[in-house]
Design an enzyme around this catalytic site. Structure first.
Site, PDB file in Angstrom:
ATOM      1  N   HIS A 131      -3.227  -5.426   2.652  1.00  0.00           N
ATOM      2  CA  HIS A 131      -2.816  -5.571   4.057  1.00  0.00           C
ATOM      3  C   HIS A 131      -3.412  -6.882   4.559  1.00  0.00           C
ATOM      4  CE1 HIS A 131      -1.641  -1.379   4.556  1.00  0.00           C
ATOM      5  NE2 HIS A 131      -2.590  -1.077   3.920  1.00  0.00           N
ATOM      6  N   CYS A 177       0.607  -1.115   0.050  1.00  0.00           N
ATOM      7  CA  CYS A 177       0.112  -0.079   0.084  1.00  0.00           C
ATOM      8  C   CYS A 177       0.602   1.333  -0.080  1.00  0.00           C
ATOM      9  CB  CYS A 177      -1.017   0.018   1.214  1.00  0.00           C
ATOM     10  SG  CYS A 177      -2.475   1.135   0.929  1.00  0.00           S
TER      11      CYS A 177
HETATM   12  N1  GLN Z   1      -2.111   7.065   2.279  1.00  0.00           N
HETATM   13  C1  GLN Z   1      -2.268   6.045   1.078  1.00  0.00           C
HETATM   14  C2  GLN Z   1      -3.756   6.095   0.294  1.00  0.00           C
HETATM   15  O1  GLN Z   1      -4.613   6.280   1.109  1.00  0.00           O
HETATM   16  C3  GLN Z   1      -1.430   4.442   1.497  1.00  0.00           C
HETATM   17  C4  GLN Z   1      -2.656   4.131   2.403  1.00  0.00           C
HETATM   18  C5  GLN Z   1      -2.357   2.675   3.196  1.00  0.00           C
HETATM   19  O2  GLN Z   1      -0.932   2.468   3.082  1.00  0.00           O
HETATM   20  N2  GLN Z   1      -3.182   1.695   3.611  1.00  0.00           N
HETATM   21  O3  GLN Z   1      -3.721   5.623  -0.572  1.00  0.00           O
END
Ligand code: GLN
Length: 241
Positions: free
Chosen positions: A194, A94
């Site tokens: 995740h 992510c």
């Molecule tokens: N901040 C990034 C987004 O919202 C990554 C989010 C994350 O790592 N869950 O796309």
């Protein structure tokens, strides 16, 4: 046999149990009588990335992604590009995955210039993409079906020559539009999954370990483990989705 694993930016990039991926890599080596040395490199660490077999980078919120920029551009960016080019195994999730690309422009217009190790960019949208999801990896990434949890505002677009990690079966993946999920270049794997991802997807974990072991030792084998509990959980989630 032993692998050296680096957990990069564990203090700022670590959401939804991402660090469980490190424990999974470590345990699946130890259960086979192999070694795993894990080094955490939080912000401000000046030691080099050289000599690591696997680098793990987890996810983070927009704020944390902005906080790490100064550290990243103090040389860590070029080290990451060099290690990726050299075939080091990277698992990036992510926010960490977005960081491997050229840039991330948040929904409110803040631009984070990242590394450009992967030919992709990400732009934030108002509607977040949230939920359990599944995707099938390409054959070059082992072909397994991965279940995970995604929560991102960023929509990622891959350069035309960059292979996705897989094809979305249920959920959003890279952008909710083109059916792609993640990216795979050399031994760099990027994903929105995740979870933590690896305990839920032992086949994918073993593919990473084998790739790293073969790169280091030329030849390697992974003895089968009893994955009955992991696979039951995986299959249950696949069926629900
Ligand atoms: N901040 C990034 C987004 O919202 C990554 C989010 C994350 O790592 N869950 O796309």
């Amino acid at each position: 046999m032993e692998l050296k694993i680096c957990h990069l930016y564990p203090d700022v990039l670590n959401l939804y149990g991402d660090s469980g991926n490190i424990r999974c890599l470590q345990k699946r080596l130890l259960w086979r009588g192999m070694g795993a040395e894990v080094t955490k490199m939080p912000l401000g660490t000046r030691t080099s990335l050289a000599g690591y077999d696997i680098v793990f980078i987890g996810g983070g919120q927009d704020f944390e992604q902005q906080v790490l920029l100064e550290d990243l551009h103090r040389g860590r960016d070029s080290e990451i590009r060099a290690a990726a080019l050299d075939g080091v195994v990277f698992l990036t999730i992510c926010g960490g995955y977005q960081m491997m690309g050229h840039y991330y422009e948040t929904f409110d217009g803040q631009r984070c210039d990242f590394i450009g190790a992967l030919d992709l960019y990400t732009v934030g949208a108002k509607k977040r993409m949230i939920g359990n999801y599944k995707f099938r990896c390409t054959d070059s990434a082992g072909g397994s079906v991965v279940v995970g949890f995604e929560n991102h505002s960023g929509r990622t677009v891959l350069g035309s020559a960059l292979e996705p990690l897989g094809k979305v079966l249920t959920g959003f993946g890279n952008n909710g539009e083109d059916g792609t999920e993640g990216a795979h270049w050399k031994n760099v794997f990027g994903t929105y999954s995740h979870g933590p991802m690896l305990p839920k997807n032992p086949q994918f974990c073993d593919m990473l370990l084998l790739t790293a072991l073969e790169r280091k030792y030329g030849r390697a084998e992974l003895a089968p483990l009893d994955d009955a509990a992991e696979l039951a959980a995986h299959d249950e989630m696949c069926a629900r989705l």
